[in-house]
Motif scaffolding. Structure first.
Motif, PDB file in Angstrom:
ATOM      1  N   MET A 142       0.797  -1.221   0.000  1.00  0.00           N
ATOM      2  CA  MET A 142       0.000   0.000   0.000  1.00  0.00           C
ATOM      3  C   MET A 142       0.831   1.274   0.000  1.00  0.00           C
ATOM      4  SD  MET A 142      -2.951  -1.178  -0.315  1.00  0.00           S
ATOM      5  CE  MET A 142      -3.824   0.362  -0.184  1.00  0.00           C
ATOM      6  N   ALA A 143       2.095   1.193  -0.358  1.00  0.00           N
ATOM      7  CA  ALA A 143       2.898   2.406  -0.482  1.00  0.00           C
ATOM      8  C   ALA A 143       2.337   3.285  -1.595  1.00  0.00           C
ATOM      9  CB  ALA A 143       4.348   2.047  -0.790  1.00  0.00           C
ATOM     10  N   ASP A 185      -5.000   9.954  -6.753  1.00  0.00           N
ATOM     11  CA  ASP A 185      -5.568   8.693  -6.274  1.00  0.00           C
ATOM     12  C   ASP A 185      -5.027   7.486  -7.028  1.00  0.00           C
ATOM     13  OD1 ASP A 185      -7.040  10.089  -4.443  1.00  0.00           O
ATOM     14  OD2 ASP A 185      -8.918  10.030  -5.564  1.00  0.00           O
ATOM     15  N   ARG A 186      -4.448   7.700  -8.219  1.00  0.00           N
ATOM     16  CA  ARG A 186      -3.867   6.582  -8.974  1.00  0.00           C
ATOM     17  C   ARG A 186      -2.718   5.924  -8.219  1.00  0.00           C
ATOM     18  NH1 ARG A 186      -6.236   5.834 -14.335  1.00  0.00           N
ATOM     19  NH2 ARG A 186      -7.383   7.744 -14.776  1.00  0.00           N
ATOM     20  N   HIS A 225     -10.650   2.396  -8.934  1.00  0.00           N
ATOM     21  CA  HIS A 225     -10.939   2.948  -7.616  1.00  0.00           C
ATOM     22  C   HIS A 225      -9.676   3.017  -6.760  1.00  0.00           C
ATOM     23  CE1 HIS A 225     -15.214   2.707  -8.499  1.00  0.00           C
ATOM     24  NE2 HIS A 225     -15.049   1.443  -8.871  1.00  0.00           N
ATOM     25  N   SER A 226      -9.750   3.835  -5.715  1.00  0.00           N
ATOM     26  CA  SER A 226      -8.590   4.065  -4.852  1.00  0.00           C
ATOM     27  C   SER A 226      -8.987   3.958  -3.385  1.00  0.00           C
ATOM     28  CB  SER A 226      -8.021   5.467  -5.117  1.00  0.00           C
ATOM     29  OG  SER A 226      -8.950   6.457  -4.683  1.00  0.00           O
ATOM     30  N   VAL A 227      -8.002   4.138  -2.519  1.00  0.00           N
ATOM     31  CA  VAL A 227      -8.243   4.240  -1.083  1.00  0.00           C
ATOM     32  C   VAL A 227      -7.774   5.609  -0.617  1.00  0.00           C
ATOM     33  CG1 VAL A 227      -7.963   1.767  -0.719  1.00  0.00           C
ATOM     34  CG2 VAL A 227      -6.003   3.273  -0.418  1.00  0.00           C
ATOM     35  N   ALA A 228      -8.150   5.985   0.601  1.00  0.00           N
ATOM     36  CA  ALA A 228      -7.675   7.235   1.196  1.00  0.00           C
ATOM     37  C   ALA A 228      -6.255   7.037   1.717  1.00  0.00           C
ATOM     38  CB  ALA A 228      -8.606   7.667   2.323  1.00  0.00           C
ATOM     39  N   TRP A 229      -5.487   8.114   1.778  1.00  0.00           N
ATOM     40  CA  TRP A 229      -4.087   8.027   2.205  1.00  0.00           C
ATOM     41  C   TRP A 229      -3.969   7.522   3.646  1.00  0.00           C
ATOM     42  CZ3 TRP A 229       0.478   6.823   1.587  1.00  0.00           C
ATOM     43  CH2 TRP A 229       1.566   7.350   2.288  1.00  0.00           C
ATOM     44  N   GLU A 230      -4.787   8.064   4.542  1.00  0.00           N
ATOM     45  CA  GLU A 230      -4.751   7.582   5.928  1.00  0.00           C
ATOM     46  C   GLU A 230      -5.094   6.097   5.977  1.00  0.00           C
ATOM     47  OE1 GLU A 230      -6.598   9.614   9.660  1.00  0.00           O
ATOM     48  OE2 GLU A 230      -8.036   8.102   9.001  1.00  0.00           O
ATOM     49  N   GLU A 243     -10.578  14.841  -5.753  1.00  0.00           N
ATOM     50  CA  GLU A 243      -9.281  14.363  -6.250  1.00  0.00           C
ATOM     51  C   GLU A 243      -8.225  15.457  -6.149  1.00  0.00           C
ATOM     52  OE1 GLU A 243     -10.053  11.153  -9.723  1.00  0.00           O
ATOM     53  OE2 GLU A 243     -11.136  13.042  -9.964  1.00  0.00           O
ATOM     54  N   LYS A 244      -8.607  16.688  -6.409  1.00  0.00           N
ATOM     55  CA  LYS A 244      -7.662  17.796  -6.240  1.00  0.00           C
ATOM     56  C   LYS A 244      -7.233  17.914  -4.780  1.00  0.00           C
ATOM     57  CE  LYS A 244      -9.049  20.734 -10.141  1.00  0.00           C
ATOM     58  NZ  LYS A 244      -9.628  22.045 -10.546  1.00  0.00           N
ATOM     59  N   MET A 245      -8.186  17.755  -3.871  1.00  0.00           N
ATOM     60  CA  MET A 245      -7.858  17.801  -2.453  1.00  0.00           C
ATOM     61  C   MET A 245      -6.842  16.718  -2.099  1.00  0.00           C
ATOM     62  SD  MET A 245     -10.307  17.088   0.862  1.00  0.00           S
ATOM     63  CE  MET A 245     -11.409  18.453   0.495  1.00  0.00           C
ATOM     64  N   HIS A 246      -7.004  15.527  -2.668  1.00  0.00           N
ATOM     65  CA  HIS A 246      -6.085  14.430  -2.377  1.00  0.00           C
ATOM     66  C   HIS A 246      -4.677  14.735  -2.898  1.00  0.00           C
ATOM     67  CE1 HIS A 246      -9.823  11.578  -2.317  1.00  0.00           C
ATOM     68  NE2 HIS A 246      -9.738  12.341  -1.247  1.00  0.00           N
ATOM     69  N   ILE A 247      -4.585  15.336  -4.082  1.00  0.00           N
ATOM     70  CA  ILE A 247      -3.275  15.700  -4.622  1.00  0.00           C
ATOM     71  C   ILE A 247      -2.598  16.721  -3.722  1.00  0.00           C
ATOM     72  CG2 ILE A 247      -2.106  16.858  -6.547  1.00  0.00           C
ATOM     73  CD1 ILE A 247      -4.196  15.612  -8.410  1.00  0.00           C
ATOM     74  N   VAL A 248      -3.351  17.716  -3.304  1.00  0.00           N
ATOM     75  CA  VAL A 248      -2.789  18.750  -2.421  1.00  0.00           C
ATOM     76  C   VAL A 248      -2.309  18.136  -1.115  1.00  0.00           C
ATOM     77  CG1 VAL A 248      -3.369  20.784  -1.046  1.00  0.00           C
ATOM     78  CG2 VAL A 248      -4.123  20.635  -3.429  1.00  0.00           C
TER      79      VAL A 248
END
Length: 729
Positions: A132-133, A213-214, A254-259, A471-476
Motif C-alpha cells: 500500500m505504499a 488517487d492513482r 478505484h482508490s483508497v484514502a491516504w490515511e 481528487e484535487k484535495m487528495h493531490i494537495v
C-alpha cells in the motif's frame, strides 16, 4: 628493476600520477569535479542519449548510455532493482477480432485465445515493503503466442517521469532509499526524490499522477494499465500505424484514502496480493479489456505534443480507445519463486505485427530489460526457465552458456550452412518472419532532446483541470505530506516553483500547508539537465498553455466516464458488525442478498467463535475488532438487536471501526438499534453522520427496504463529498 606497483584504490581515492602510483584524496561527493565515465572520460552530456537526428532512433554505439544503464541494471542481486515486490497470476487473452486490419499478430486475430501470465508490482520498494505504499504500479503481461512470447510491459499510469532512458538510473537513484542511511523504504517523501523532481521539469506531469488517487489503488483488480510508450502495429499488407496500449478493468478504477493506506500497511501489508489471490481462488476472476489509441503515420505530428515523448499522453477525447480483446486471470501460481520471482519480462520480446517507435525512453529500455535479466537470472538461458518458455518451437544456433537445459543435437550451430541443408533457415515475411518497419532515418549523430519534447507543464495542467474537487484535495494533501518530509528548504521551494508553472490554485494550497510563501509562475524554471555546451533556452519548458481544458477520462471519481456502467458490488468486502443478541434473521437476509450479487461478507464481533442471536440462532464469527479493521473492508453494516448494539457501544474498538469507515468515506448502513452505534461513533464535525452521503439507515428491523439503497451505495465505492464538507480523512 621491477616497476613500482600502483597502490590499490579505495572508494575515496583516485590515481593522480599513473607513473608513480601516488594516490590523491578525492572529495566523497564529487564537489568541484567533472562528471566522468567509469574510465575517467569527462562527459559532456549525461542527459541525452545519442540518436540519429533529434527524433531518430537511439544508436547502439552510445557507450555512455550502455555503461550507465549496465551499471544500474547490475546494482542489486538477486532482487529486481525496480518492481521487486510483485504478485502474478495465469490467465488467458481473447481477441475480439476487430484488430486484424491493424496488426497481423496471430494473437489479435478473430477467435484467438492466448495464455498469459500477468505480474503486478510496486516500483520503488523492496520485496519486503508494503503493498500500500504510494507508488506507481507495474502492469506486465506475458503473452504465450503461437509466434513466440510477446511482453507488454507497462504501469498503471500512462506517462513517465523522464523522456530519455539515459536518465533512468538518475531517477531511480533519487527515489530509492537515500544511500547514506537506506531511508525511507518504499516512499518518495524525501529530499533526493524532490531534488530530482524540482530540477527536472519534465517530471512534473508524472508527479501529479503519482500524488493523485492513482498512486493508491483499492485493488490490483481495480486499476488501469498502460503501455506508456508509443508502439507500432503492422498489418498483413505491411501498413504501419502508431498505437498506445490501455488495459481497462471491468470492475472500474478505484482508490483508497491516504490515511487508510497507511493503516492497511500496518494491518495487512499483503493487502493487494492477498486480495488478488483470494478472488481468483473463489472464482471471481479479474478482467481487463485491452484497448488501443490509433494514430496514422500521416498524423504523427498533428498534435501540440510529441507522441514519442513518454511524459505525454494522448487525451482520449482526441483519440478514442478502441477495445480489441479481454484478459481474464483465472489461476494462481503454484510456486511464488519459480513463477512470480523468476518471470522475465523484456520489451524486446516481440512478435510479427507489432514494432517499436523511436521513443528515446523505449529505445534505452529495450537494452535495459534484457541486460537486467542476464544478471538477475544467471545468464543468457533465462528463457529456458519454465515460466519464461515459449510455446512456439525454438530452433536457433545458440548453444551452451550458464544453466543451459536444452540438449541440442546435430553437427551445425551456425548459418548459412550446407551440412544441414541451411536449417534452421530464415523465414520470409509471408512465412511469419519478423520484419522491422522500414523507416527512413537521415540526420546527424547528436546528443540532443527534440524541441517537440520541451513542454513540461501543459499536460500537467490538463491533468489537474481534469480532477474532481475531491481528487484535487487528495493531490494537495499528498504533496503537503511528501514535502513536509523534505528537510532542505531549498528543495521544497524549487518544487513549489515547478507547481506554480502548472496552476496557481495548486501551488497556493500546497504552499499554505507548508507555511511557505507562494512563488510566482514567473519564477526560474530551474532545469539543471542542460548539457555543458547546450543552449539553456532549448531545454527550458515553454509556459503551460493558458487554457482551462480538461479530459474527463483522466478522473477516477465515482461518477467519472471511466467508471460509467460499472456499478457492480462484485468482490466488494462488507463487514457486518454484530455480537450476541443481534438480529440474526436480518443479518442472514442481507448476507444472502449481497452474496448473490458477488459481494463477500464477514461477521465482525467482540469475540471469536459463535454469535448467539436474539432468537437463539447461531452464526459463525469471522473476526474480532482486535484481529481486523475497517480499512480492510469496502462497506460496513451495523446489525440491529438492542443487546448486541449495547455491547458494541461499550467497545471502543467497535466505535472506532464505524468512525474510521465514515472518515474514509465508505458506505455505511444500519437498521433498528444499529443506528445508535452510528450516533455513538459521530465525532465533532461528523455529528450529522446519519444524513451524510452514503449512509443508509432504517428504523425497521427488516432489511428489505434498506438493502437496495445500501447496494447502490456500495456500487458507488466512496463518497468523497464528506471530505469536501470539511470532514478529515
Amino acid at each position: 628493476m621491477s616497476k613500482k606497483p600502483i597502490a590499490k584504490q579505495s572508494n575515496e581515492d583516485a590515481v593522480s600520477n599513473p607513473k608513480t602510483g601516488d594516490l590523491a584524496k578525492n572529495t566523497e561527493d564529487g564537489l568541484g569535479q567533472f562528471l566522468t565515465s567509469n574510465q575517467g572520460l569527462r562527459v559532456n552530456d549525461d542527459q541525452n542519449s545519442l540518436k540519429a537526428d533529434e527524433r531518430g532512433p537511439t544508436l547502439l554505439e552510445d557507450f555512455l548510455l550502455r555503461e550507465k544503464i549496465t551499471h544500474f541494471d547490475h546494482e542489486r542481486i538477486p532482487e529486481r532493482v525496480v518492481h521487486a515486490r510483485g504478485v502474478a497470476a495465469h490467465g488467458y487473452f481473447e481477441a475480439y477480432g476487430n484488430a486484424s486490419e491493424l496488426s497481423r499478430a496471430a494473437f489479435l486475430q478473430p477467435g484467438a485465445v492466448t495464455p498469459v501470465f500477468t505480474r503486478f508490482s510496486t516500483v520503488a520498494g523492496s520485496r519486503g515493503s508494503s503493498d500500500m505504499a504510494r507508488d506507481v504500479r507495474g502492469f506486465a503481461v506475458k503473452f504465450y503466442t503461437e509466434e513466440g512470447v510477446y511482453d507488454l510491459v507497462g504501469n498503471n499510469i500512462p506517462v513517465f517521469f523522464i523522456q530519455d532512458a539515459i536518465k533512468f538510473p538518475d531517477f531511480i537513484h533519487a527515489v530509492k532509499p537515500e544511500p547514506h542511511n537506506e531511508i525511507p523504504q518504499a516512499a518518495s517523501a524525501h529530499d533526493t526524490f524532490y531534488d530530482f523532481i524540482s530540477t527536472n521539469p519534465e517530471s512534473t506531469h508524472m508527479l501529479l499522477w503519482a500524488m493523485s488517487d492513482r498512486g493508491l489503488p483499492r485493488s490490483l483488480r481495480m486499476m488501469e494499465g498502460f503501455g506508456i510508450h508509443t508502439f507500432r502495429l503492422v498489418n498483413a499488407a505491411g501498413k504501419s500505424c502508431f498505437v498506445k496500449f490501455h488495459w481497462k478493468p471491468l470492475l472500474g478504477t478505484h482508490s483508497v484514502a491516504w490515511e487508510e493506506a497507511q493503516q492497511i500497511s500496518g494491518k495487512d501489508p499483503d493487502f493487494h496480493r492477498r486480495d488478488l489471490w483470494n478472488c481468483i481462488e473463489m472464482g471471481a476472476y479479474p478482467e481487463w479489456e485491452l484497448g488501443v489509441q490509433v494514430v496514422e503515420e500521416a498524423d504523427e505530428r498533428k498534435f501540440d505534443f510529441d507522441i514519442l515523448d513518454a511524459t505525454k499522453l494522448i487525451p482520449e477525447e482526441l483519440v478514442p480507445v478502441v477495445k480489441i480483446g479481454k484478459m481474464v486471470l483465472n489461476r494462481n501460481v503454484d510456486n511464488y519463486f519459480a513463477e512470480t520471482e523468476q518471470v522475465a519480462f523484456c520489451l524486446s520480446h516481440m512478435v510479427p505485427g507489432i514494432d517499436f517507435s523511436n521513443d528515446p525512453l523505449l529505445q534505452g529500455r529495450l537494452f535495459s530489460y534484457l541486460d537486467t535479466q542476464l544478471k538477475r537470472l544467471g545468464g543468457p538461458n533465462f528463457h529456458e526457465i519454465p515460466i519464461n518458455r515459449s510455446i512456439a518451437p525454438i530452433y536457433n544456433n545458440q548453444r551452451d552458456g550458464h544453466m543451459r537445459q536444452t540438449i541440442n543435437k546435430g553437427q551445425t550451430s551456425y548459418g548459412p550452412n550446407r551440412l544441414n541443408d541451411n536449417y534452421p533457415q530464415q523465414a520470409k515475411r509471408s512465412e511469419g518472419g519478423f520484419n522491422s518497419v522500414h523507416e527512413r532515418v537521415d540526420g546527424h549523430k547528436i546528443r540532443m532532446r527534440s524541441k517537440s519534447f520541451v513542454d513540461h507543464y501543459s499536460q500537467a495542467r490538463l491533468f489537474w483541470n481534469s480532477q474532481s474537487d475531491a481528487e484535487k484535495m487528495h493531490i494537495v494533501k499528498a504533496l503537503r505530506f511528501e514535502l513536509s518530509h523534505v528537510q532542505k528548504e531549498a528543495v521544497r521551494t524549487r518544487t513549489l516553483v515547478q507547481l506554480a508553472q502548472v496552476d496557481a490554485e495548486l501551488v497556493r494550497r500546497v504552499a499554505e500547508g507548508l507555511g511557505a510563501p507562494v512563488p510566482s509562475a514567473d519564477g526560474v524554471q530551474l532545469n539543471l539537465a542542460v548539457p555543458a555546451d547546450g543552449n539553456a533556452a532549448d531545454y527550458q519548458s515553454a509556459p503551460a498553455k493558458a487554457n482551462t481544458s480538461s479530459s474527463p477520462a483522466l478522473s477516477i471519481a465515482p461518477d467519472s466516464p471511466i467508471n460509467a456502467g460499472k456499478a457492480s458490488i462484485k468482490t466488494r468486502h462488507i463487514a457486518i458488525l454484530a455480537t450476541d443478541g443481534a438480529d440474526v434473521a436480518a443479518i442472514i437476509s442481507l448476507m444472502k442478498t449481497l452474496m448473490d450479487l458477488g459481494a463477500q461478507t464477514a461477521i465482525v464481533a467482540t469475540h471469536l467463535g459463535t454469535l448467539h442471536g436474539l432468537g437463539g440462532e447461531e452464526l459463525l464469527i469471522n473476526g474480532t475488532f482486535q484481529s481486523t479493521a475497517s480499512v480492510l473492508y469496502d462497506a460496513v453494516y451495523v446489525a440491529g438487536g438492542e443487546a448486541s448494539v449495547a455491547k458494541l457501544k461499550q467497545d471502543a474498538d467497535a466505535v472506532r471501526f464505524v468512525n474510521e469507515a465514515f472518515r474514509h468515506c465508505k458506505p455505511i448502513a444500519a437498521s433498528g438499534a444499529g443506528i445508535d452505534l452510528l450516533k455513538a461513533a459521530a465525532y465533532p464535525g461528523a455529528d450529522d453522520m446519519l444524513s451524510a452521503d452514503g449512509v443508509v439507515t432504517s428504523s425497521e428491523a427488516q432489511v428489505g427496504g434498506l438493502a437496495p439503497k445500501f447496494i447502490a451505495a456500495i456500487a458507488r465505492h466512496r463518497f468523497w463529498s464528506r471530505e469536501l464538507a470539511a470532514t478529515p480523512a
